[in-house]
Design an enzyme around this catalytic site. Structure first.
Site, mmCIF file in Angstrom:
data_model
loop_
_atom_site.group_PDB
_atom_site.id
_atom_site.type_symbol
_atom_site.label_atom_id
_atom_site.label_comp_id
_atom_site.label_asym_id
_atom_site.label_seq_id
_atom_site.Cartn_x
_atom_site.Cartn_y
_atom_site.Cartn_z
ATOM 1 N N THR A 147 33.522 -56.588 -24.098
ATOM 2 C CA THR A 147 33.503 -55.156 -23.760
ATOM 3 C C THR A 147 32.618 -54.463 -24.794
ATOM 4 O OG1 THR A 147 35.563 -54.938 -25.029
ATOM 5 C CG2 THR A 147 35.758 -55.043 -22.638
ATOM 6 N N GLU A 206 44.126 -60.071 -28.460
ATOM 7 C CA GLU A 206 43.798 -61.194 -29.341
ATOM 8 C C GLU A 206 43.388 -60.646 -30.701
ATOM 9 O OE1 GLU A 206 43.803 -64.613 -28.878
ATOM 10 O OE2 GLU A 206 43.370 -64.380 -31.016
ATOM 11 N N LEU A 256 42.086 -62.717 -33.305
ATOM 12 C CA LEU A 256 41.381 -63.735 -34.102
ATOM 13 C C LEU A 256 40.173 -63.142 -34.815
ATOM 14 C CD1 LEU A 256 38.465 -64.862 -32.803
ATOM 15 C CD2 LEU A 256 40.003 -65.933 -31.182
ATOM 16 N N ARG A 257 39.908 -63.704 -35.973
ATOM 17 C CA ARG A 257 38.712 -63.339 -36.738
ATOM 18 C C ARG A 257 37.658 -64.418 -36.551
ATOM 19 N NH1 ARG A 257 41.497 -64.073 -42.229
ATOM 20 N NH2 ARG A 257 42.420 -65.642 -40.889
ATOM 21 N N GLU A 258 36.419 -64.035 -36.362
ATOM 22 C CA GLU A 258 35.360 -65.034 -36.348
ATOM 23 C C GLU A 258 35.365 -65.729 -37.711
ATOM 24 O OE1 GLU A 258 31.559 -63.497 -35.063
ATOM 25 O OE2 GLU A 258 32.539 -62.362 -33.474
ATOM 26 N N GLY A 290 31.995 -52.567 -50.711
ATOM 27 C CA GLY A 290 30.668 -53.165 -50.520
ATOM 28 C C GLY A 290 29.929 -52.504 -49.385
ATOM 29 N N CYS A 347 33.184 -56.134 -33.106
ATOM 30 C CA CYS A 347 34.519 -55.575 -32.818
ATOM 31 C C CYS A 347 34.784 -54.248 -33.521
ATOM 32 C CB CYS A 347 35.580 -56.589 -33.195
ATOM 33 S SG CYS A 347 35.381 -58.143 -32.312
ATOM 34 N N LYS A 350 32.408 -51.014 -32.719
ATOM 35 C CA LYS A 350 32.452 -50.494 -31.335
ATOM 36 C C LYS A 350 33.872 -50.132 -30.927
ATOM 37 C CE LYS A 350 33.750 -54.370 -28.754
ATOM 38 N NZ LYS A 350 34.957 -54.517 -28.007
HETATM 39 C C1 UGA Z 1 38.072 -58.317 -36.485
HETATM 40 C C2 UGA Z 1 39.570 -58.312 -36.812
HETATM 41 O O1 UGA Z 1 39.777 -58.685 -38.173
HETATM 42 C C3 UGA Z 1 40.318 -59.302 -35.902
HETATM 43 O O2 UGA Z 1 41.718 -59.213 -36.152
HETATM 44 C C4 UGA Z 1 40.034 -58.939 -34.443
HETATM 45 O O3 UGA Z 1 40.658 -59.852 -33.560
HETATM 46 C C5 UGA Z 1 38.533 -58.979 -34.204
HETATM 47 O O4 UGA Z 1 37.888 -58.043 -35.079
HETATM 48 C C6 UGA Z 1 38.289 -58.598 -32.770
HETATM 49 O O5 UGA Z 1 38.524 -57.430 -32.408
HETATM 50 O O6 UGA Z 1 37.972 -59.474 -31.951
HETATM 51 P P1 UGA Z 1 36.033 -59.941 -37.109
HETATM 52 O O7 UGA Z 1 35.162 -58.906 -36.483
HETATM 53 O O8 UGA Z 1 35.829 -61.370 -36.772
HETATM 54 O O9 UGA Z 1 37.580 -59.628 -36.787
HETATM 55 O O10 UGA Z 1 35.800 -59.826 -38.672
HETATM 56 P P2 UGA Z 1 36.630 -59.330 -39.953
HETATM 57 O O11 UGA Z 1 36.975 -60.505 -40.765
HETATM 58 O O12 UGA Z 1 37.700 -58.386 -39.572
HETATM 59 O O13 UGA Z 1 35.480 -58.526 -40.720
HETATM 60 C C7 UGA Z 1 34.918 -57.354 -40.142
HETATM 61 C C8 UGA Z 1 33.902 -56.742 -41.076
HETATM 62 O O14 UGA Z 1 34.558 -56.102 -42.175
HETATM 63 C C9 UGA Z 1 32.901 -57.710 -41.684
HETATM 64 O O15 UGA Z 1 31.610 -57.129 -41.588
HETATM 65 C C10 UGA Z 1 33.338 -57.840 -43.124
HETATM 66 O O16 UGA Z 1 32.268 -58.135 -43.982
HETATM 67 C C11 UGA Z 1 33.908 -56.460 -43.383
HETATM 68 N N1 UGA Z 1 34.910 -56.387 -44.474
HETATM 69 C C12 UGA Z 1 36.084 -57.070 -44.376
HETATM 70 C C13 UGA Z 1 34.659 -55.607 -45.575
HETATM 71 O O17 UGA Z 1 33.595 -54.959 -45.682
HETATM 72 N N2 UGA Z 1 35.594 -55.511 -46.569
HETATM 73 C C14 UGA Z 1 36.763 -56.174 -46.478
HETATM 74 O O18 UGA Z 1 37.597 -56.050 -47.424
HETATM 75 C C15 UGA Z 1 37.028 -56.981 -45.369
#
Ligand code: UGA
Length: 462
Positions: A99, A165, A167-169, A270, A277, A280
């Site tokens: 989506t 869901e 999950l984290r990539e 940072g 995700c 958007k």
């Molecule tokens: C995120 C959510 O964490 C998942 O729970 C969710 O299922 C997913 O979106 C989704 O909607 O499908 P994801 O996008 O894989 O997962 O990545 P994250 O690990 O959440 O990181 C997102 C962003 O935040 C990255 O760019 C990361 O670098 C950044 N981030 C994360 C920070 O800048 N600081 C942090 O402390 C943690």
């Protein structure tokens, strides 16, 4: 929405279909097979289906290729483009299509979700459960539930549930097989019982289950992602205050994180969040809330988004400052393109955005990413791409670390220093040991740190 009492029998070992085989769907199909089910993965993209059938995951996800091969070898996982076959096969159909943000709007583009449900529903002629996993605006599930009943020869025997869901990539397999919780959005006891059967192996491990109505289940997902985005932007807003006061945001984050009520996770300052995700989802939520007349309730998410985008601009400022005030003709090594490490996903990637802004200001930018180069090149063919870290930093006048891959964290500052033209580095992710870099003769700068700061303290959590 009222909830009806179970009347129909539940299929205790349901046959599963998974519609959409991207990051979410491919992982779900493979993991459901690993849990012992017979699974059919469905996608309109024949090339993706061919790759997965041959045991190749068409994107980078640690651990998934091995699990895919095991699943194929079990003989219980197949992939197809044929919706007729899917309709005949499945007792429980999971819809996992994307989506994305709609072009020219903050709203979510629901075309793929609607098409997937419509294609299936028109072909299903017996009792079955459709389950949405995609992230959608609140109210979508109730509308689709009505539409599929009208479209399907099965009529009221075709029910819809929503199972968001989380999950984290990069951790997709682990998060799918061992989720923190399951959420079932249902409108009948039968749907709940059928979903329980589909997740029996996970529920048998005492995984927390929250049973909700459709709207609450949809909202759990966007509320969770909004909270995570807010937490990241909160600490990054503090970084802006630090920059104005000479305070050190890494020490601040460490001190805040020790408070259990706050917690250190997602409090890493940072360059901010990106990916397919968080950005958007907060925009689509803002848009949907305004449609529902409660725009003010989530107006803060616009600020969360704005803080996040400002970090990218500030990173460009730091590179420019280190370069002596102008980027024109300056050779910059951009380390990282993926939106986070252990992913090849460049959707709304802060790293790639910074590289593009540097390029647009006249810098000569060479990008290196261990896994995302191909995807990044497709999006920004004008940038130069290196095939190794050494090649990227050769003759660089400023190095910018933009995605915290282990390869960059573990690089030796002395060895790198011998390759560059000038030892100047911007650490966009607080990923490096500033003291080691300074000792090796580097000028080291990072967001939210006074320019002469001591080594940032280790941040607990991840
Ligand atoms: C995120 C959510 O964490 C998942 O729970 C969710 O299922 C997913 O979106 C989704 O909607 O499908 P994801 O996008 O894989 O997962 O990545 P994250 O690990 O959440 O990181 C997102 C962003 O935040 C990255 O760019 C990361 O670098 C950044 N981030 C994360 C920070 O800048 N600081 C942090 O402390 C943690």
């Amino acid at each position: 929405m009222t909830r009806t009492i179970a009347t129909a029998p539940v299929v205790e070992h349901p046959r599963i279909t998974v519609i959409g085989t991207g990051y979410l769907g491919a992982t779900h199909a493979v993991c459901m097979t690993a849990l012992g089910f017979d699974v059919l993965g469905v996608d309109v993209d024949a090339a993706k289906v061919a790759a997965l059938s041959a045991g190749t995951v068409p994107f980078f996800e640690p651990g998934l290729p091995e699990k895919l091969r095991e699943a194929l070898d079990s003989g219980r996982l197949r992939f197809t483009t044929d919706f007729d076959e899917a309709a005949r096969f499945g007792d429980v159909h999971f819809v996992c299509v994307g989506t994305p943000q709609a072009p020219g709007s903050n709203a979510a583009d629901l075309r793929f979700v609607e098409a997937a449900f419509a294609e299936l529903a028109a072909r299903i002629d017996r009792r079955a459960l459709l389950v949405g996993k995609s992230t959608v605006p609140i109210g979508t599930a109730a509308r689709i539930a009505d539409e599929v009943r009208t479209l399907s020869p099965a009529g009221d025997d075709l029910e819809l549930a929503w199972n968001p869901e989380f999950l984290r990539e990069g951790f997709a397999v682990e998060d799918t097989l061992h989720p923190d919780r399951l959420v079932f959005g249902v409108t009948s006891d039968w749907a709940e019982a059928q979903l329980r059967a589909a997740f029996r192996p996970i529920l048998d491990r005492d995984t927390p289950l929250v049973v909700a109505d459709l709207a609450t289940a949809e909202l759990v997902k966007v509320a969770a992602n909004s909270f995570l985005a807010t937490k990241i932007s909160y600490i990054n807003a503090m970084a802006e205050v630090c920059e104005a006061t000479g305070a050190d945001v890494t020490v601040l984050a460490t001190a805040l994180g020790y408070d259990d009520r706050i917690g250190a996770r997602f409090l890493k300052p940072g360059l901010g969040f990106g990916g397919g995700c968080l950005p958007k989802d907060i925009r689509a939520f803002t848009h949907r809330a305004a449609e529902l007349g409660v725009g003010q309730a989530v107006a803060f998410l616009e600020e969360v988004d704005a803080i996040n985008i400002r970090r990218r601009i500030r990173t460009v400022d730091l590179v420019r400052e280190l370069a002596g005030g102008s980027l024109a003709g300056v050779r910059v090594a951009a380390l990282g393109a993926a939106f986070k490490p252990n992913s090849d996903d460049v959707r709304d990637a802060p790293a790639l955005d910074v590289a593009r802004m540097l390029y647009l200001e006249g810098a000569s930018v060479t990008v290196y990413d261990p896994e995302a180069t191909q995807n990044a090149h497709r999006v920004y063919p004008d940038l130069d791409f290196a095939s190794s870290l050494g090649q990227a930093v050769a003759s660089a006048e400023v190095v910018a670390l933009l995605t915290e891959w282990d390869e960059f964290r573990s690089a030796d500052p002395t060895t790198l220093g011998e390759l560059v033209a000038r030892r100047r580095i911007v650490d966009g992710r607080h990923a490096l040991d500033a003291d080691r870099y300074r000792a090796a003769g580097w000028e080291y700068r990072a967001l939210g740190l006074p320019s002469g700061a001591r080594q940032p303290q280790a941040l607990p959590g991840g």
